[in-house]
Design a protein around this motif. Structure first.
Motif, mmCIF file in Angstrom:
data_model
loop_
_atom_site.group_PDB
_atom_site.id
_atom_site.type_symbol
_atom_site.label_atom_id
_atom_site.label_comp_id
_atom_site.label_asym_id
_atom_site.label_seq_id
_atom_site.Cartn_x
_atom_site.Cartn_y
_atom_site.Cartn_z
ATOM 1 N N ASN A 91 0.765 -1.170 0.089
ATOM 2 C CA ASN A 91 -0.080 -0.130 -0.025
ATOM 3 C C ASN A 91 0.816 1.291 0.044
ATOM 4 O O ASN A 91 2.060 1.199 0.399
ATOM 5 N N SER A 92 0.425 2.336 -0.556
ATOM 6 C CA SER A 92 0.925 3.463 -0.599
ATOM 7 C C SER A 92 2.362 3.411 -1.232
ATOM 8 O O SER A 92 2.505 3.009 -2.154
ATOM 9 N N PHE A 93 3.441 4.126 -0.324
ATOM 10 C CA PHE A 93 4.869 3.738 -0.939
ATOM 11 C C PHE A 93 5.287 2.445 -1.315
ATOM 12 O O PHE A 93 5.936 2.355 -2.174
ATOM 13 N N GLY A 94 4.704 1.442 -0.647
ATOM 14 C CA GLY A 94 5.025 0.130 -0.780
ATOM 15 C C GLY A 94 4.842 -0.266 -2.163
ATOM 16 O O GLY A 94 5.175 -1.205 -2.823
ATOM 17 N N THR A 95 3.649 0.214 -2.860
ATOM 18 C CA THR A 95 3.377 0.002 -4.211
ATOM 19 C C THR A 95 4.260 0.406 -5.159
ATOM 20 O O THR A 95 4.412 -0.275 -6.208
ATOM 21 N N VAL A 96 4.951 1.453 -4.738
ATOM 22 C CA VAL A 96 5.925 1.893 -5.742
ATOM 23 C C VAL A 96 7.007 0.878 -6.085
ATOM 24 O O VAL A 96 7.325 0.589 -7.419
ATOM 25 N N PHE A 97 7.408 0.029 -5.130
ATOM 26 C CA PHE A 97 8.369 -1.186 -5.593
ATOM 27 C C PHE A 97 7.467 -2.158 -5.564
ATOM 28 O O PHE A 97 7.990 -3.353 -6.095
ATOM 29 N N GLY A 98 6.287 -2.520 -5.175
ATOM 30 C CA GLY A 98 5.512 -3.458 -5.231
ATOM 31 C C GLY A 98 5.286 -4.025 -6.708
ATOM 32 O O GLY A 98 5.277 -5.134 -7.065
ATOM 33 N N LEU A 99 5.008 -2.870 -7.456
ATOM 34 C CA LEU A 99 4.761 -3.170 -8.939
ATOM 35 C C LEU A 99 5.907 -3.701 -9.448
ATOM 36 O O LEU A 99 5.721 -4.677 -10.339
ATOM 37 N N ARG A 100 7.117 -3.306 -8.964
ATOM 38 C CA ARG A 100 8.599 -3.753 -9.942
ATOM 39 C C ARG A 100 8.568 -5.261 -9.249
ATOM 40 O O ARG A 100 8.992 -6.228 -10.033
ATOM 41 N N LEU A 101 8.274 -5.540 -7.985
ATOM 42 C CA LEU A 101 8.434 -7.033 -7.415
ATOM 43 C C LEU A 101 7.380 -7.896 -8.299
ATOM 44 O O LEU A 101 7.870 -8.944 -8.730
ATOM 45 N N ALA A 102 6.194 -7.354 -8.492
ATOM 46 C CA ALA A 102 5.277 -8.383 -9.335
ATOM 47 C C ALA A 102 5.992 -8.516 -10.504
ATOM 48 O O ALA A 102 5.698 -9.640 -10.977
ATOM 49 N N ARG A 103 6.297 -7.538 -11.301
ATOM 50 C CA ARG A 103 6.812 -7.516 -12.723
ATOM 51 C C ARG A 103 8.050 -8.280 -12.946
ATOM 52 O O ARG A 103 8.321 -9.037 -13.685
ATOM 53 N N ASN A 104 9.073 -8.386 -11.867
ATOM 54 C CA ASN A 104 10.190 -8.861 -12.067
ATOM 55 C C ASN A 104 10.310 -10.215 -11.466
ATOM 56 O O ASN A 104 11.238 -10.722 -11.665
ATOM 57 N N HIS A 105 9.569 -10.612 -10.763
ATOM 58 C CA HIS A 105 9.441 -11.748 -9.971
ATOM 59 C C HIS A 105 8.115 -12.421 -9.807
ATOM 60 O O HIS A 105 7.560 -12.835 -8.808
ATOM 61 N N PRO A 106 7.506 -12.648 -11.129
ATOM 62 C CA PRO A 106 6.346 -13.306 -11.268
ATOM 63 C C PRO A 106 6.145 -14.755 -10.330
ATOM 64 O O PRO A 106 5.363 -15.357 -10.265
ATOM 65 N N GLU A 107 7.356 -15.349 -10.397
ATOM 66 C CA GLU A 107 7.710 -16.674 -9.812
ATOM 67 C C GLU A 107 7.315 -16.530 -8.279
ATOM 68 O O GLU A 107 7.171 -17.762 -7.667
ATOM 69 N N LEU A 108 7.491 -15.525 -7.650
ATOM 70 C CA LEU A 108 7.229 -15.415 -6.314
ATOM 71 C C LEU A 108 5.805 -14.963 -5.800
ATOM 72 O O LEU A 108 5.548 -15.121 -4.621
ATOM 73 N N TYR A 109 5.017 -14.373 -6.549
ATOM 74 C CA TYR A 109 3.657 -13.953 -6.409
ATOM 75 C C TYR A 109 2.606 -14.501 -7.077
ATOM 76 O O TYR A 109 2.643 -14.356 -8.520
ATOM 77 N N SER A 110 1.573 -14.691 -6.655
ATOM 78 C CA SER A 110 0.532 -15.471 -7.176
ATOM 79 C C SER A 110 -0.592 -14.152 -7.560
ATOM 80 O O SER A 110 -1.465 -14.381 -8.630
ATOM 81 N N ALA A 111 -0.628 -13.208 -6.865
ATOM 82 C CA ALA A 111 -1.393 -12.106 -7.282
ATOM 83 C C ALA A 111 -0.944 -10.821 -6.744
ATOM 84 O O ALA A 111 0.012 -10.831 -5.738
ATOM 85 N N TYR A 112 -1.326 -9.789 -7.195
ATOM 86 C CA TYR A 112 -0.975 -8.339 -6.914
ATOM 87 C C TYR A 112 -2.160 -7.343 -6.341
ATOM 88 O O TYR A 112 -3.201 -7.511 -7.375
ATOM 89 N N VAL A 113 -2.298 -7.157 -5.195
ATOM 90 C CA VAL A 113 -3.555 -6.355 -4.662
ATOM 91 C C VAL A 113 -2.835 -5.111 -4.058
ATOM 92 O O VAL A 113 -2.739 -4.843 -3.108
ATOM 93 N N GLY A 114 -2.613 -4.012 -4.897
ATOM 94 C CA GLY A 114 -2.126 -2.726 -4.512
ATOM 95 C C GLY A 114 -3.503 -1.938 -3.877
ATOM 96 O O GLY A 114 -4.471 -1.782 -4.420
ATOM 97 N N THR A 115 -3.138 -1.304 -2.786
ATOM 98 C CA THR A 115 -3.975 -0.220 -2.035
ATOM 99 C C THR A 115 -3.569 1.021 -2.103
ATOM 100 O O THR A 115 -2.157 0.907 -1.776
ATOM 101 N N ASP A 116 -4.114 2.239 -2.073
ATOM 102 C CA ASP A 116 -3.651 3.265 -2.010
ATOM 103 C C ASP A 116 -2.538 3.270 -3.083
ATOM 104 O O ASP A 116 -1.322 3.956 -2.675
ATOM 105 N N GLN A 117 -2.660 2.765 -4.303
ATOM 106 C CA GLN A 117 -1.760 2.779 -5.364
ATOM 107 C C GLN A 117 -1.221 4.290 -5.686
ATOM 108 O O GLN A 117 -1.745 5.239 -5.894
#
Length: 175
Positions: A91-117
């Motif tokens: 959420n919030s600031f966490g989404t800034v690198f959360g998007l990168r995490l999901a994009r760069n490491h799809p093998e680690l994450y089954s879904a992305y749920v961004g809040t206060d994106q």
């Protein structure tokens, strides 16, 4: 880590900030623990991580370091809970690198749920800037309005690297 059944999906929460932890809000999501195993990670410089390590125990706090920490925390959670992937919920600031995490490491994450994106429109959407100018004019901000007009909306490619920023204009509108 909290949850009623370790067989439930694992939800990794990455807070905003930097410096603001979500751990104080655990009571608000207690009912989620019936359906998920919740993992709340307090970044360097925030929450319990800061409380346990103190200012001297934080090490480098940079965007790159926090991103690397998030990957490390994710891998730790996968190993500790013996799961293949987790649901990433920044959420919030966490989404800034959360998007990168999901994009760069799809093998680690089954879904992305961004809040206060936090998503930067790179100057394509000027509605916030336009609304700020409209708020400045009736508030009798004779210096702020022309200065804000000169600054213009955030240019394509992101915020200016030096000089006034559009966000200063938004602060002036709320005074």
């Amino acid at each position: 880590m909290r949850g009623e059944d370790r067989a439930n999906p694992v939800l990794l929460e990455i807070h905003g900030g930097p410096g603001a932890a979500n751990s104080p809000y655990g009571a608000r999501t207690r009912s989620w623990e019936k359906h998920f195993t919740l993992v709340r990670w307090d970044m360097r410089g925030a929450g319990l991580t800061f409380a346990h390590g103190g200012a001297d125990g934080q090490g480098e706090v940079s965007f790159e370091r926090l991103y690397e920490d998030a990957v490390e925390v994710t891998r730790h959670v996968l190993a500790r809970l013996d799961v293949e992937r987790v649901v990433l919920m920044p959420n919030s600031f966490g989404t800034v690198f959360g998007l990168r995490l999901a994009r760069n490491h799809p093998e680690l994450y089954s879904a992305y749920v961004g809040t206060d994106q936090n998503a930067q429109e790179a100057g394509r959407d000027t509605s916030a800037y336009d609304a700020t100018l409209e708020r400045l004019r009736p508030r009798g901000r004779p210096r702020a309005w022309p200065r804000s007009r000169r600054w213009g909306p955030t240019p394509a490619g992101g915020p200016r690297r030096s000089g006034p920023r559009t966000t200063s204009c938004a602060r002036a509108a709320t005074r």
